[in-house]
Write a protein that holds these residues in place. Structure first.
Motif, PDB file in Angstrom:
ATOM      1  N   THR A  78       4.062   0.322 -11.414  1.00 39.27           N
ATOM      2  CA  THR A  78       3.805  -0.160  -9.617  1.00 39.27           C
ATOM      3  C   THR A  78       4.827   0.235  -8.833  1.00 39.27           C
ATOM      4  O   THR A  78       4.595   0.579  -7.903  1.00 39.27           O
ATOM      5  CB  THR A  78       3.023  -1.268  -9.740  1.00 39.27           C
ATOM      6  OG1 THR A  78       3.472  -2.482 -10.028  1.00 39.27           O
ATOM      7  CG2 THR A  78       1.705  -1.112 -10.685  1.00 39.27           C
TER       8      THR A  78
ATOM      9  N   GLY B 139       1.661  -4.379  -4.629  1.00 39.31           N
ATOM     10  CA  GLY B 139       2.068  -3.879  -5.676  1.00 39.31           C
ATOM     11  C   GLY B 139       3.251  -5.107  -6.294  1.00 39.31           C
ATOM     12  O   GLY B 139       2.897  -5.526  -8.037  1.00 39.31           O
TER      13      GLY B 139
ATOM     14  N   THR C  85       5.256   3.074  -5.433  1.00 43.59           N
ATOM     15  CA  THR C  85       5.000   2.171  -4.156  1.00 43.59           C
ATOM     16  C   THR C  85       6.553   2.576  -3.634  1.00 43.59           C
ATOM     17  O   THR C  85       6.941   2.105  -2.496  1.00 43.59           O
ATOM     18  CB  THR C  85       5.232   0.738  -3.756  1.00 43.59           C
ATOM     19  OG1 THR C  85       5.702   0.118  -5.009  1.00 43.59           O
ATOM     20  CG2 THR C  85       3.286   0.116  -4.370  1.00 43.59           C
TER      21      THR C  85
ATOM     22  N   GLU D 202      -0.173  -0.229  -1.988  1.00 45.25           N
ATOM     23  CA  GLU D 202       0.743  -1.151  -0.807  1.00 45.25           C
ATOM     24  C   GLU D 202       1.581  -1.357  -1.682  1.00 45.25           C
ATOM     25  O   GLU D 202       1.556  -1.695  -2.323  1.00 45.25           O
ATOM     26  CB  GLU D 202       0.279  -1.553   0.360  1.00 45.25           C
ATOM     27  CG  GLU D 202      -0.893  -0.924   0.795  1.00 45.25           C
ATOM     28  CD  GLU D 202      -1.244  -1.738   2.230  1.00 45.25           C
ATOM     29  OE1 GLU D 202      -0.633  -1.936   3.289  1.00 45.25           O
ATOM     30  OE2 GLU D 202      -2.288  -0.800   2.405  1.00 45.25           O
ATOM     31  N   THR D 203       3.103  -1.746  -0.623  1.00 42.46           N
ATOM     32  CA  THR D 203       4.072  -2.638  -0.972  1.00 42.46           C
ATOM     33  C   THR D 203       3.724  -4.323  -1.635  1.00 42.46           C
ATOM     34  O   THR D 203       4.481  -4.100  -2.870  1.00 42.46           O
ATOM     35  CB  THR D 203       5.377  -2.883  -0.822  1.00 42.46           C
ATOM     36  OG1 THR D 203       5.980  -1.372  -0.104  1.00 42.46           O
ATOM     37  CG2 THR D 203       6.366  -2.983  -1.489  1.00 42.46           C
TER      38      THR D 203
ATOM     39  N   ASN E 216       6.847  -5.660   4.097  1.00 41.37           N
ATOM     40  CA  ASN E 216       8.147  -4.871   3.443  1.00 41.37           C
ATOM     41  C   ASN E 216       9.067  -5.074   2.928  1.00 41.37           C
ATOM     42  O   ASN E 216       9.510  -4.485   1.539  1.00 41.37           O
ATOM     43  CB  ASN E 216       7.561  -3.697   4.292  1.00 41.37           C
ATOM     44  CG  ASN E 216       6.489  -2.770   4.089  1.00 41.37           C
ATOM     45  OD1 ASN E 216       5.330  -3.718   3.807  1.00 41.37           O
ATOM     46  ND2 ASN E 216       6.347  -1.515   4.531  1.00 41.37           N
TER      47      ASN E 216
ATOM     48  N   GLN F 240       9.271  -6.261  -5.292  1.00 43.49           N
ATOM     49  CA  GLN F 240       8.684  -6.348  -6.475  1.00 43.49           C
ATOM     50  C   GLN F 240       9.451  -5.635  -7.508  1.00 43.49           C
ATOM     51  O   GLN F 240       8.764  -5.350  -8.817  1.00 43.49           O
ATOM     52  CB  GLN F 240       7.687  -4.997  -5.407  1.00 43.49           C
ATOM     53  CG  GLN F 240       6.940  -4.354  -6.742  1.00 43.49           C
ATOM     54  CD  GLN F 240       5.697  -3.189  -6.161  1.00 43.49           C
ATOM     55  OE1 GLN F 240       6.532  -2.604  -5.426  1.00 43.49           O
ATOM     56  NE2 GLN F 240       5.586  -2.889  -6.792  1.00 43.49           N
TER      57      GLN F 240
END
Length: 338
Positions: free
Chosen positions: A30, A261, A34, A257-258, A173, A180
């Protein structure tokens, strides 16, 4: 060193290598999809964290390895037959896993391992060779990883979407990019903790049936050199392959999307950590992919490419009977020949 021991160790190392090659990339899929991490960077992180997870977790809690080493008995027809049957189970796992990698299907190495051990043990001792109480943990893990993976991914994604609805996307983000990257590293660490221990359990069975170690209570005391050897082998396997599985898990199944993920990685990491602490062997592939499905479904059901999901589910369903049957047949053939 006997030929049987050389063959057993070679096959165990082959299985661990294939696991790092085909299964470990799920942890970082993931983060690559992303674009939080570049593929080479992500694979480098996976190599290091898989190694550390397998080594460190085993030092503190080796319950998963204990479960695997006790799940079946190869005592049905004597030590020589046990050595050959164990080799047959490992051979079947390699065949099944490489075939899955070739077709880009992230089948579970954990399920293949359990199916292979069960099939070859049954070839010697029938159903009596299977430890029902330990097998129950496998079934519990299958249910838990599905519910916690999918449900956790769904709920975490919903919660984050609600909590950050008024935060500018650029600022959000930045948070999720760092989050992430960290959660992907945690997933790789916990993959090593789960799958590394499973294969250490098999390694110890090989040593046991070759008369080199004895059981202590219900399990084995795993030497540090076994931990290091298995961890290094898994890391090397991760460094060599992986992009096919990354594409199937992180890119084809759901467009993430971030924040999504991050949600999937966090859900999978929590589930794997709890399972490792309680000694429940769960499939890291199963956990991660169901978490991604849950995240996709939190936005809308059509966000998930259900054709890819069907292929994965089919692979999971076929692994137990398929890999188990191969191991059963190969054990019968190997015992007859050798």
């Amino acid at each position: 060193m006997s030929l049987a021991l050389i063959v057993t160790i070679t096959l165990v190392m082959g299985v661990i290598f294939v696991n790092g090659w085909t299964d470990a990339p799920n942890a970082i899929a993931t983060a690559v999809s992303t674009r939080v991490l570049k593929p080479n960077v992500a694979i480098g992180i996976a190599v290091v964290m898989n190694f550390l997870g397998a080594l460190v977790m085993t030092m503190f809690n080796a319950q998963v390895a204990e479960t695997i080493s006790n799940i079946v008995s190869f005592d049905g027809q004597g030590i020589a037959a046990a050595q050959v049957a164990l080799a047959a189970s490992l051979f079947s796992i390699v065949v099944w896993s490489v075939a899955a990698w070739y077709f880009g299907i992230p089948t579970s190495e954990s399920h293949a391992l359990i199916a292979g051990l069960t099939g070859s043990a049954m070839a010697l001792g029938g159903l009596g060779a299977v430890n029902g109480s330990e097998w129950t943990k496998v079934l519990i893990g299958l249910v838990v990883s599905t519910i916690f993976g999918f449900g956790g991914g769904y709920l975490i994604a919903k919660l984050i979407a609600w909590a950050f609805q008024w935060v500018p996307r650029r600022n959000a983000n930045k948070v999720f990019t760092w989050g992430q990257a960290i959660s992907a590293a945690a997933n790789a660490f916990l993959h090593g903790a789960q799958d590394g221990q499973k294969f250490m359990g098999v390694f110890m069975l090989g040593l046991f049936y070759n008369g080199l170690v004895e059981k202590s209570g219900n399990g084995f005391v795993i030497p540090i050199w076994v931990m290091a050897l298995c961890s290094i082998t898994m890391g090397v396997g991760t460094s060599i392959g992986g992009m096919k599985i990354i594409k199937s898990v992180g890119m084809d199944m759901v467009k993430l999307e971030t924040y999504q993920g991050f949600s999937a990685d966090l859900s999978a990491a929590i589930c794997l950590l709890l399972a490792s602490m309680f000694g429940i062997p769960v499939s890291t592939t199963h956990t991660k992919t169901t978490a991604i499905m849950g995240v996709g479904a939190s936005k809308r059901m059509s966000s998930v490419d259900w054709s890819i999901v069907k292929e994965m589910v089919l692979a999971w369903v076929l692994t137990f009977p398929g890999c188990g049957a191969i191991a059963f047949i190969m054990a019968k053939v190997f015992v007859a020949i050798f």
